[in-house]
Design a protein around this motif. Structure first.
Motif: not given
Length: 373
Positions: A61-63, A267-273, A299-308
């Motif tokens: 969600a943040v990415d 993000a809300g759905i993530a919190g509910a789970l 940032a560590l995974g890779g911004r603007a990739t979603l899967f990152g």
């Protein structure tokens, strides 16, 4: 349609394939392999993995807003916590007269604080469908109101980041108050059932893990569909040159607003789970440090990739679990070091580094073949 959405997204295809396999293999290793066998997966491990997957959905969600819209949100922990509180309120209503004080209507903390009746905003949370609606609606409405005011006022950059952080800090202070009716400092806990199934049973834990996998896959596909659409192209153009997009005639504020709302809902759905798997939700989830940590995952995974973003969330939270067991005093220093090192040596994140590495390797291999011919 799915094939079109995931076209040219090898990282996403690989990640979704791994998640699908995990959704079947991990429960099978828990249910079919006897305890003591080296292939047996403990229920505790499944719960831990389920928690990591909710964090991965939050990072996704943040990415979506940071990577593709250029909005560095330091307040997504608030949307995550609000979704968690909505689910926690449903779980508290399911306790009924099995609480410490035996009140069939009022949660234990309300009885302790001498509340005489259930507050109006708790009504309806005895129904699962209503709780699910609130999980989506509360973060979504808050994001819409905040985004409408901020984007309409042309607030951007570091000022917008500070405003999102101020939002989550204000909510944290509010939820700490007993008068708010959300459990104060202790929050909501001592959950018993979910849809009539005990939260302590292995089958329920496995079901929550599978639900987390499904939610993450669905969230990824939705985000990828947005990015692959005309809306996504406008979002990227807005990120790179907002003034030009406005000059062409696009209503930039509306595009930013709806993507921001979608991100908040995820993000809300993530919190509910997250809440039924960890068994508690308290105001600490609103802490600004949590929102900053989410940005580090992306940032560590890779911004603007979603899967990152998903990879970053999984890697860092696994490292966090390991560090807090082996070296609990140095975890925050390790997290800070990871962020600094990633900024200096991995500007595209882990997935970006690996993609460039394999691209260079493939290019060298092609050059050798051409030279040989």
């Amino acid at each position: 349609m799915l094939k079109t959405i995931l076209k040219d997204d090898r990282g996403g295809q690989l990640l979704l394939s791994i998640l699908l396999v995990a959704a079947f293999v991990i429960p099978a290793l828990n249910l079919l392999v006897p305890q003591g066998h080296f292939l047996h997966v403990e229920t505790y491990t499944i719960t831990l993995l389920g928690k990591y997957l909710t964090y991965a959905l939050l990072a996704l969600a943040v990415d979506l807003v940071w990577g593709y819209l250029g909005i560095l949100s330091l307040g997504h922990g608030a949307f995550f916590a609000l979704g968690g509180y909505a689910m926690g309120m449903y779980l508290m209503r399911q306790i009924g007269d099995r609480g410490v004080y035996g009140d069939p209507v009022l949660p234990d903390f309300m009885v302790f604080l001498n509340w005489k009746e259930l507050p109006w905003f708790w009504h309806g949370f005895d129904m699962f469908w209503f709780a699910c609606l609130m999980v989506v609606l509360v973060p979504g409405v808050l994001a819409w109101v905040f985004g409408y005011l901020a984007f309409r006022s042309r607030v951007s950059g570091v000022y917008l980041s500070i405003m999102t952080q101020a939002l989550t800090f204000a909510l944290m202070l509010a939820f700490f108050r007993n008068e708010m009716g959300f459990g104060g400092n202790n929050g909501l806990t001592d959950f018993k059932d979910l849809l009539g199934f005990s939260l302590q049973s292995d089958s329920t834990r496995i079901a929550l893990f599978v639900a987390s996998v499904v939610a993450l896959i669905a969230g990824y596909i939705i985000c990828r569909a947005v990015i692959s659409s005309r809306l996504g192209k406008i979002a990227i153009a807005t990120r790179d040159a907002e003034s030009r997009v406005r000059f062409i005639g696009y209503n930039v504020d509306q595009f930013k607003l709806w993507i921001f709302v979608l991100s908040a809902v995820l993000a809300g759905i993530a919190g509910a789970l997250y809440v039924p798997q960890v068994g508690i939700i308290n105001p600490g989830e609103f802490a600004p440090l949590n929102s900053i940590e989410i940005v580090v995952w992306v940032a560590l995974g890779g911004r603007a990739t979603l899967f990152g973003a998903i990879v970053g969330a999984l890697l860092i939270n696994y490292a966090k679990s390991w560090f807090t067991i082996e070296f609990p005093e140095v975890w925050l220093f390790a997290l800070g070091s990871l962020f600094v090192l990633a900024t200096l040596f991995l500007p595209k994140g882990v997935t970006g580094f690996l993609s460039d590495f394999f691209a260079r390797k493939s290019s060298r291999s092609s050059s050798r073949k051409e030279a040989a011919l």
